[in-house]
Design an enzyme around this catalytic site. Structure first.
Site, PDB file in Angstrom:
ATOM      1  N   ARG A 194       0.840  -1.198   0.000  1.00  0.00           N
ATOM      2  CA  ARG A 194       0.000   0.000   0.000  1.00  0.00           C
ATOM      3  C   ARG A 194       0.878   1.253   0.000  1.00  0.00           C
ATOM      4  O   ARG A 194       1.404   1.658   1.030  1.00  0.00           O
ATOM      5  CB  ARG A 194      -0.938  -0.004   1.206  1.00  0.00           C
ATOM      6  CG  ARG A 194      -1.968  -1.122   1.167  1.00  0.00           C
ATOM      7  CD  ARG A 194      -2.933  -1.044   2.325  1.00  0.00           C
ATOM      8  NE  ARG A 194      -2.268  -1.280   3.598  1.00  0.00           N
ATOM      9  CZ  ARG A 194      -2.864  -1.212   4.783  1.00  0.00           C
ATOM     10  NH1 ARG A 194      -4.151  -0.893   4.854  1.00  0.00           N
ATOM     11  NH2 ARG A 194      -2.198  -1.456   5.887  1.00  0.00           N
TER      12      ARG A 194
ATOM     13  N   ASP B  56       2.042   5.183  -0.155  1.00  0.00           N
ATOM     14  CA  ASP B  56       1.555   6.393   0.487  1.00  0.00           C
ATOM     15  C   ASP B  56       1.159   7.447  -0.539  1.00  0.00           C
ATOM     16  O   ASP B  56       1.441   7.314  -1.742  1.00  0.00           O
ATOM     17  CB  ASP B  56       2.638   6.978   1.403  1.00  0.00           C
ATOM     18  CG  ASP B  56       2.983   6.071   2.571  1.00  0.00           C
ATOM     19  OD1 ASP B  56       2.131   5.245   2.952  1.00  0.00           O
ATOM     20  OD2 ASP B  56       4.098   6.187   3.104  1.00  0.00           O
TER      21      ASP B  56
ATOM     22  N   ARG C   9      11.010   6.380   3.077  1.00  0.00           N
ATOM     23  CA  ARG C   9      11.241   7.826   3.081  1.00  0.00           C
ATOM     24  C   ARG C   9      11.994   8.279   4.316  1.00  0.00           C
ATOM     25  O   ARG C   9      12.782   9.239   4.265  1.00  0.00           O
ATOM     26  CB  ARG C   9       9.906   8.552   2.951  1.00  0.00           C
ATOM     27  CG  ARG C   9       9.259   8.334   1.580  1.00  0.00           C
ATOM     28  CD  ARG C   9       7.785   8.649   1.595  1.00  0.00           C
ATOM     29  NE  ARG C   9       7.554  10.013   2.027  1.00  0.00           N
ATOM     30  CZ  ARG C   9       6.414  10.427   2.591  1.00  0.00           C
ATOM     31  NH1 ARG C   9       5.424   9.573   2.786  1.00  0.00           N
ATOM     32  NH2 ARG C   9       6.284  11.676   2.946  1.00  0.00           N
TER      33      ARG C   9
END
Length: 278
Positions: free
Chosen positions: A50, A52, A209
Site C-alpha cells: 500500500r 503512500d 522515506r
C-alpha cells in the site's frame, strides 16, 4: 476465479493506494473501473504494497476474486481468452495516470500480499544542477547540495538484516515494525541522479522515506555514517530524521516464488506476522 493484475501509476494526484471516503486513491479508482467493467456493485482488490500519498509504482501487483460467469459476461462475444480480454477494456475506463499492464488467471495459492518474497523501491534525487530535469520534477527530488554516496553506502550497510525499524516507521496500532531489509544501496544512474535501491520482505508506513531522510544527513556531511545505526538501535522516532517527500519514491518490483511454492509462502508470511504481533 482469482485474477492477478500488474499495474503502474503516477501517484501525484492520488491520496495513496488505500481507499478513503471522499478522496481519490488508486484502489478506489481501480475498484470503481472494475465494477463498471464487470457490471457488479463492488469489487475488492488486494495489493502487494500500500503506497503512500504521492508515491508512484511501475510494478504494483494485485489480485481479485471474480465469478467466471461474471467474467464471461463482461467479455461478451469477443472470442478473446479469459481473463486477458479485460486488459484493453479496463484501460479504456481507467484515467491516464493509472494503467494495468497485464491480467491473467492467478496460479493456485497466489496472494498478491502474502505470497510476495520481497518488494523493491527506488528513490531518485537530483543533487547536481545539471541533473535537475523539470520534466521529471514529479518523480525526482531536487536537492540543493551534493551528496557523498560512498558515505551513504557506509551508513546503509549497518541497517541491513532483520531489525525493529520503529525509528523509521510511523506506528500503527497492533502492527509490528520488525522487517528484514535485504538491500539498501546508492548509485548514480546514467543521468547523474543519486538513486537509492531499497528491497525488503515488507515495509511499514513511511519506512523508505525515513531511511532516505536519515541517509541524506550523512550524505551532506551533517552526520557521521554511524549515526544511522544509532537511530536504528534507539527504536523510537527521532525528530532529527526527516521523512523526505513522497514524489521521489517508486515501487519498482514485487517478487514471488515459483508457482508451486506460492501457498506455502503465503502461509509462512501470515504465521510470521502473527508471531511478531504477539
Amino acid at each position: 476465479m482469482r485474477i492477478r493484475m500488474d499495474l503502474a501509476y503516477e501517484g501525484t494526484d492520488f491520496h495513496g493506494w488505500a481507499s478513503q471516503p471522499g478522496l481519490r486513491t488508486v484502489q478506489g479508482t481501480l475498484e470503481a473501473a472494475l465494477a463498471t467493467l464487470l457490471r457488479v456493485p463492488s469489487v475488492a482488490v488486494v495489493c502487494a504494497g500500500r503506497t503512500d500519498t504521492g508515491v508512484h509504482a511501475r510494478g504494483q501487483v494485485t489480485h481479485l476474486e471474480v465469478d467466471e460467469d461474471t467474467l464471461a459476461g463482461a467479455a461478451g462475444r469477443s472470442g478473446q481468452p479469459l481473463p486477458e480480454v479485460l486488459l484493453p477494456r479496463l484501460n479504456g475506463i481507467l484515467p491516464p495516470d493509472v494503467r494495468v499492464r497485464s491480467v491473467a488467471a492467478a496460479p493456485l495459492g497466489f496472494d498478491a500480499r502474502f505470497s510476495a518474497l520481497w518488494r523493491r523501491y527506488c528513490y531518485r534525487i537530483a543533487d547536481r544542477a545539471g541533473s535537475v530535469d523539470p520534466l521529471a520534477r514529479r518523480q525526482v527530488l531536487a536537492w540543493p547540495r551534493p551528496l557523498d554516496l560512498e558515505a551513504m553506502n557506509d551508513a546503509s550497510a549497518a541497517l541491513l538484516g532483520e531489525h525493529d525499524f520503529a525509528s523509521f516507521c510511523k506506528r500503527r496500532e497492533g502492527a509490528t515494525t520488525i522487517r528484514t531489509l535485504l538491500e539498501l544501496g546508492w548509485d548514480r544512474d546514467p543521468d547523474g541522479l543519486a538513486v537509492a535501491t531499497v528491497r525488503a520482505d515488507a515495509f511499514c508506513h513511511s519506512m523508505v522515506r525515513s531511511l532516505v531522510g536519515c541517509l541524506l544527513a550523512v550524505g551532506e556531511g551533517r552526520r557521521p555514517a554511524a549515526w544511522a545505526s544509532e537511530i536504528l538501535r534507539a527504536a523510537a522516532r527521532d525528530p532529527a530524521v526527516t521523512v523526505v517527500h513522497a514524489h521521489g519514491l517508486t515501487l519498482e518490483e514485487v517478487r514471488y516464488p515459483p508457482d508451486d511454492e506460492l501457498a506455502a509462502r503465503a502461509a509462512q508470511t501470515r504465521t510470521t506476522r502473527v508471531a511478531r504481533h504477539r
